[in-house]
Design a protein around this motif. Structure first.
Motif, PDB file in Angstrom:
ATOM      1  N   GLU A  28       2.102   1.716  -3.423  1.00 21.61           N
ATOM      2  CA  GLU A  28       0.991   2.154  -4.281  1.00 21.61           C
ATOM      3  C   GLU A  28       0.735   3.653  -4.114  1.00 21.61           C
ATOM      4  O   GLU A  28       0.553   4.383  -5.099  1.00 21.61           O
ATOM      5  N   LYS A  30       0.836  -1.212   0.000  1.00 21.24           N
ATOM      6  CA  LYS A  30       0.000   0.000   0.000  1.00 21.24           C
ATOM      7  C   LYS A  30       0.865   1.253   0.000  1.00 21.24           C
ATOM      8  O   LYS A  30       0.549   2.237  -0.700  1.00 21.24           O
ATOM      9  N   ASP A  49       3.658   5.608  -5.673  1.00 26.61           N
ATOM     10  CA  ASP A  49       3.601   5.531  -7.138  1.00 26.61           C
ATOM     11  C   ASP A  49       2.474   6.387  -7.705  1.00 26.61           C
ATOM     12  O   ASP A  49       2.557   6.881  -8.839  1.00 26.61           O
TER      13      ASP A  49
END
Length: 333
Positions: A142, A139, A145
């Protein structure tokens, strides 16, 4: 494309010690198309006990006998680091994929040899940096990114633990603080996880410098390390590791700073982290971690071997953590 001939990964485990009780080995029997068929430990009494408690049909006291078992088609090396290279050579010579505990070896040079051995034998090589597949770290990656932190500026590791007084009497049995067995001390055992995770987040570290010292003189290995490093992506980082603090000074915190906010997490704690941004303020994320902490990574290894998935922790990536550690402890003070 499948990397083994069979439709099921049939594990043989070398060194069924503490890590194989809950963290890793039991997961191999829970993942589809995966099972443990044989285990090995030099002590007949201990390996028979492990096999009985975990329902494993075959046990050995010889590593070569297990490796040459025709039913075994993949090898998990769960020994201390000093044995990783030699055991990997035997497994590779038998044409069997290798899953190696971390740290990958005692030195970066040994890691390179291990990679080359498996490359020449054309067998896959995986390393047990399982944090790459844990939900809270996925997470965090994520979010970064997706640009939630903006441009990543710096990352800082702060790990401090109290000195374990029992080591004074137990040092002969604690391989983690014997450089001949482990390559270094708790720094090699714990920082390897942290540095590999940062490699997963930001890519390869291309520059690293540090200082190492043995202040308490409780064992031969370093007990304090400080250093700085630069990622190929341009992110700058620092680390401060000390294993001789008081109990009230203990801390496990890594902070990632970006142009829009920061993320704080404990590498060895619960499945949670704190996100603080200018836009939304403070948010806490919590995830349930698997009982068998290596299960998500082992699942990707099984998938990689059977051609249905890919594994993010390979010999190439694992060796990079050893390179950084070698650089950080190179200068002793």
């Amino acid at each position: 494309m499948s990397k083994i001939q069979d439709t099921e990964v049939k594990w043989g485990i070398l060194g069924v010690g503490n890590v194989c009780e809950v963290k890793s080995a039991p997961a191999m029997n829970l993942i589809p198309n995966s099972k443990i068929v044989a285990v090995m430990r030099r002590s007949e009494e201990k390996v028979k006990d492990y096999a009985k408690r975990h329902g494993v049909a075959k046990w050995y006291t010889s590593a070569l006998d297990l490796i040459n078992d025709p039913e075994v088609n993949a090898i998990y090396i769960a020994t201390p680091p000093n044995a990783h290279l030699e055991l990997a050579k035997l497994a590779a010579a038998a044409g069997k994929p290798v899953y190696v505990e971390k740290p990958m070896a005692r030195t970066h040079q040994e890691c390179l040899e291990l990679i080359e051995v498996c490359k020449q034998a054309n067998v896959p090589l995986y390393i047990a940096y399982y944090r790459r597949e844990l939900p809270h770290f996925l997470k965090i990656k994520e979010l970064m990114d997706a640009g939630v932190l903006g441009e990543i500026r710096t990352v800082h590791i702060n790990l401090k633990q109290k000195l374990d007084a029992s080591l004074i009497t137990k040092v002969e049995t604690n391989w983690r603080v014997d450089p001949e067995l482990a390559g270094g001390g708790y720094f090699f055992d714990l920082a390897s996880h942290q540095l590999d995770l940062l490699d997963f987040f930001f890519g390869k570290i291309i520059h690293a410098n540090g200082f190492a010292s043995n202040h308490a003189k409780t064992y031969k290995a370093e007990d304090i390390v400080t250093g700085s490093f630069v990622f190929d992506s341009g992110v700058l980082g620092t680390g401060n590791w000390c294993f001789t603090t008081s109990e009230n000074a203990e801390i496990d915190e890594t902070i990632i700073y970006g142009s829009k906010g920061k993320i704080s997490y404990a590498t060895f704690g619960k499945g949670e982290f704190i996100l603080e941004t200018d836009e939304k303020g403070t948010e806490k994320f919590s995830f349930e971690l698997p009982k068998h902490i290596q299960q998500p990574l082992i699942k990707t290894i099984v998938g990689d071997l059977l051609g249905t998935d890919t594994c993010a922790s390979t010999g190439v990536s694992g060796a990079r953590a050893n390179w950084v550690m070698d650089q950080l402890v190179k200068e002793r003070v």
